[in-house]
Design a protein around this motif. Structure first.
Motif, PDB file in Angstrom:
ATOM      1  N   ILE A  21     -12.356 -16.359  10.781  1.00 62.55           N
ATOM      2  CA  ILE A  21     -13.100 -16.551   9.527  1.00 62.55           C
ATOM      3  C   ILE A  21     -13.998 -15.344   9.291  1.00 62.55           C
ATOM      4  CG2 ILE A  21     -14.797 -17.979   8.316  1.00 62.55           C
ATOM      5  CD1 ILE A  21     -13.670 -20.369   9.964  1.00 62.55           C
ATOM      6  N   PHE A  22     -14.673 -14.882  10.336  1.00 63.28           N
ATOM      7  CA  PHE A  22     -15.546 -13.720  10.191  1.00 63.28           C
ATOM      8  C   PHE A  22     -14.743 -12.455   9.884  1.00 63.28           C
ATOM      9  CE2 PHE A  22     -18.425 -16.571  12.528  1.00 63.28           C
ATOM     10  CZ  PHE A  22     -19.489 -16.545  11.641  1.00 63.28           C
ATOM     11  N   LYS A  23     -13.532 -12.360  10.443  1.00 66.40           N
ATOM     12  CA  LYS A  23     -12.663 -11.218  10.115  1.00 66.40           C
ATOM     13  C   LYS A  23     -12.278 -11.247   8.643  1.00 66.40           C
ATOM     14  CE  LYS A  23     -10.694 -10.249  14.640  1.00 66.40           C
ATOM     15  NZ  LYS A  23      -9.549 -10.391  15.541  1.00 66.40           N
ATOM     16  N   LYS A  24     -11.958 -12.425   8.142  1.00 68.37           N
ATOM     17  CA  LYS A  24     -11.587 -12.571   6.725  1.00 68.37           C
ATOM     18  C   LYS A  24     -12.780 -12.230   5.829  1.00 68.37           C
ATOM     19  CE  LYS A  24      -8.644 -13.809   3.534  1.00 68.37           C
ATOM     20  NZ  LYS A  24      -7.461 -13.024   3.242  1.00 68.37           N
ATOM     21  N   LEU A  30     -17.474  -9.663   1.933  1.00 74.86           N
ATOM     22  CA  LEU A  30     -18.523 -10.611   1.548  1.00 74.86           C
ATOM     23  C   LEU A  30     -19.793 -10.374   2.359  1.00 74.86           C
ATOM     24  CD1 LEU A  30     -16.371 -13.873   1.368  1.00 74.86           C
ATOM     25  CD2 LEU A  30     -17.040 -12.372  -0.523  1.00 74.86           C
ATOM     26  N   THR A  31     -20.931 -10.484   1.697  1.00 74.98           N
ATOM     27  CA  THR A  31     -22.228 -10.340   2.357  1.00 74.98           C
ATOM     28  C   THR A  31     -23.188 -11.385   1.793  1.00 74.98           C
ATOM     29  OG1 THR A  31     -22.967  -8.727   0.714  1.00 74.98           O
ATOM     30  CG2 THR A  31     -21.963  -7.843   2.736  1.00 74.98           C
ATOM     31  N   GLY A  32     -24.345 -11.513   2.456  1.00 76.19           N
ATOM     32  CA  GLY A  32     -25.398 -12.402   1.963  1.00 76.19           C
ATOM     33  C   GLY A  32     -24.931 -13.825   1.775  1.00 76.19           C
ATOM     34  N   SER A  33     -25.332 -14.430   0.670  1.00 73.22           N
ATOM     35  CA  SER A  33     -25.009 -15.846   0.436  1.00 73.22           C
ATOM     36  C   SER A  33     -23.508 -16.065   0.248  1.00 73.22           C
ATOM     37  CB  SER A  33     -25.782 -16.391  -0.764  1.00 73.22           C
ATOM     38  OG  SER A  33     -25.450 -15.686  -1.941  1.00 73.22           O
ATOM     39  N   SER A  34     -22.789 -15.071  -0.297  1.00 72.71           N
ATOM     40  CA  SER A  34     -21.331 -15.208  -0.461  1.00 72.71           C
ATOM     41  C   SER A  34     -20.646 -15.335   0.895  1.00 72.71           C
ATOM     42  CB  SER A  34     -20.758 -14.000  -1.193  1.00 72.71           C
ATOM     43  OG  SER A  34     -21.287 -13.918  -2.491  1.00 72.71           O
ATOM     44  N   LYS A  35     -21.124 -14.565   1.878  1.00 74.24           N
ATOM     45  CA  LYS A  35     -20.572 -14.634   3.229  1.00 74.24           C
ATOM     46  C   LYS A  35     -20.729 -16.041   3.795  1.00 74.24           C
ATOM     47  CE  LYS A  35     -21.601 -12.938   7.887  1.00 74.24           C
ATOM     48  NZ  LYS A  35     -22.387 -11.969   8.686  1.00 74.24           N
TER      49      LYS A  35
END
Length: 156
Positions: A21-24, A30-35
């Motif tokens: 999931i973190f790789k995707k 994606l960063t911040g709230s989107s991440k």
């Protein structure tokens, strides 16, 4: 009567393999709230693998009178889905169902993972004698060690 014996276990990178999931998230930029919105949507998906070895370790502790405490920096917003995933993991891989306590990042809390966990740890120590902690994150492991908790860093 003394404090209750307990063991702390992390979820992501400990009980559950969420690395993909973190790789995707990284691939998507994606960063911040989107991440974190993306992570929350996918953290308990069917393709999130359970580490049966962790369940076996926790079951052994539970059978010996230890309270199992899942301490995670996951957001409280996904608590019900996270509990369902933990319950499924225990149901699939434990010989006997065991109870646990699930402690998560409070709503609207944006502190680092180690700060979230240290705050919980300080509260837990009032009731529990923490024997050890399993976590994959080096900064969390350092925090536990600094607090004189035997710490096992989980590597896959």
């Amino acid at each position: 009567m003394g404090r209750i014996k307990a063991i702390i276990c992390d979820i992501d990178g400990g009980l559950l393999d969420t690395e993909h999931i973190f790789k995707k998230i990284e691939e998507l930029g994606l960063t911040g709230s989107s991440k974190w919105e993306y992570f929350n949507r996918h953290a308990n998906d069917y393709d999130v693998k359970i580490d049966s070895r962790v369940i076996e370790i926790l079951e052994t502790f539970a059978q010996n009178g230890f309270r199992i405490i899942f301490l995670t920096a996951r957001a409280q917003e996904i608590e019900s889905h996270t509990k369902a995933k933990i319950d499924m993991a225990i149901g699939l891989y434990a010989n006997r169902i065991f109870n646990y306590l699930l402690l998560m990042r409070p709503y609207a809390n944006y502190e680092s993972s180690e700060n979230v966990k240290e705050t919980w740890l300080n509260l837990l120590r009032e009731k529990y004698e923490i024997y050890c902690a399993l976590d994959d994150d080096a900064s969390n492991c350092e925090m536990f060690a600094k607090n004189k908790i035997l710490t096992m860093q989980v590597h896959k």
